[in-house]
Scaffold this active site. Sequence first.
Site, PDB file in Angstrom:
ATOM      1  N   SER A 124      -0.873  16.765 -47.761  1.00  0.00           N
ATOM      2  CA  SER A 124      -2.208  16.603 -47.159  1.00  0.00           C
ATOM      3  C   SER A 124      -2.593  17.804 -46.311  1.00  0.00           C
ATOM      4  CB  SER A 124      -2.306  15.306 -46.359  1.00  0.00           C
ATOM      5  OG  SER A 124      -1.232  15.180 -45.486  1.00  0.00           O
ATOM      6  N   ASP A 168       2.747  21.117 -39.704  1.00  0.00           N
ATOM      7  CA  ASP A 168       2.450  21.200 -41.136  1.00  0.00           C
ATOM      8  C   ASP A 168       1.310  22.187 -41.401  1.00  0.00           C
ATOM      9  OD1 ASP A 168       4.253  19.188 -41.023  1.00  0.00           O
ATOM     10  OD2 ASP A 168       2.862  17.598 -41.618  1.00  0.00           O
TER      11      ASP A 168
END
Length: 383
Positions: A124, A168
Site C-alpha cells: 500500500s 514504509d
Amino acid sequence: MNTEGLESAPIHVRSPGRVNLLGEHVDYNQGVVLPIAIDRQVELFAWPLDQPRVEITALDLGETVEFAFTNLEQKLDRGHRPLPAWALYPAGVAWAAQHQTLPLQGFRAAFRSNIPIGSGLSSSAAVEVAFAVLCNALNGWNLPLLEMAHLCQQAENVYVGVHSGLMDQFASACGVQGSVMRFDTRSLEYQALPLPPGTALVIADSGLRRSLANSAYNERREDCERAVAILSQDLSGLQSLRDLSLEDFYRLQNKLPEVTARRARHIVEEMARVDIAVERLKSGDAAGFGALMFAGHASLRDLFQVSLPEIDALVEIAGTLPGCYGARLTGAGFGGCTVNLVQAHRVGGFITALQDRYRAQSGREVQVFACEASAGASILEKL
Ligand code: GLA
C-alpha cells in the site's frame, strides 16, 4: 483498459515495496529502523487531463474508478458510490495534498504491482508513493522525498485509518540501490549502509493474511502510548519509548499492566538491538547481524505477539538450513512474510530446502524468492 497503450503514457513511475531487516514496530515510538526498498514494485502510467478529475485503472483487478477532487472528503466516486478499498490510497494522497493546499491537476492513470498484497512488504505504501511522485511531477510541487513520504503517511493515517509510522513510505521514497537504510524516525536523518559482504536476502511469503490486522496494529500502538503515559509519572520528560532506557524500563516495569509491559519491553529491547545491528553492519558481521534477527523474531512472537505458528515454523526451519545467518518476521505481522539473510552462494539451495521442509511439516506451500535492494521511487526516463 488494454495494456498495449501503456507505453505511450507520457509519465511512467516506479515505486518499490520494502522489507525491514530489524527495528519492528519501533517507528511509531520514534526509534531507528533498517529497511531496504526491494525489486518488487508498483508501475504507474499516467496521462494529464484538462478536467479536475481522476480516472484510475487497477490493472491487476481489472477495475476502474473515477473521482473528483470535490468528493475526496466523503470518499465517494463520481457516481457517489463509496470508493473501493484500493482507491483509498491514491484518493488519500490527493486528499492530503488538498489539505496542504498543493495544486492538483486531473489525470488518467493505470497501475500494476508485483508486490504481494497485505504481506508485510508495503504494497500500500508503494501505491501511495507512486501517486505522490506522479502528482509531484504533474503539478510542479518540488517536494523533497521525505515530505512526499510524510504526505503519504497522512493519507494512510487519516484517510485509510491505519495509524502507521513513517518507515514504509520512507523506504519506498528514499531507498538506495544495494543498501540497507538506517532511518532515525525521530531526527529523520538517514544513511545508506552496505549489506554484509557475500550475503543475500530471501523473502518467504506464508500467504497468510489476518483480516483484523489493522485494528490489532492500532491496539499495539495504543499499548505503547499507554506505557509512556504511565511511566512519565516517574520519568519527567518521557515523550516516547525512545526516551526510555533499558535500566529505567526494568526498574519500573512493574508499574505497567502485564500486557503493556510486554509490548514496551519489545520496543526498548528492539531499539537496543538495532543500535548493535548498525555496528555489525558497519563491520560486515553477517553472523552477528543474523543473531539479532533471530532474537528480534522471538521478541515479536513472545512479547509483541504479532507472529503466527506458521511464521514461527518458517523462521525455525530457516535457522537449521546451511548458510542462513538470520530469519525473522518482517513488517507489521499477523501473517505475511519472513526475511532471511543467507550466504549468497547458497541462495538456490536455501529456497528449495525451505519450501520442501515447510511443505513436509505443515502440508502448506510457501512462496520463496530472493530479493535485491533497489532504489526508491522515481519517474522512469523515456528511452
Ligand atoms: C507497518 C507500518 C510501519 C511499521 C511496521 C512495523 O508496516 O506501516 O509503519 O510500524 O508495520 O514495524
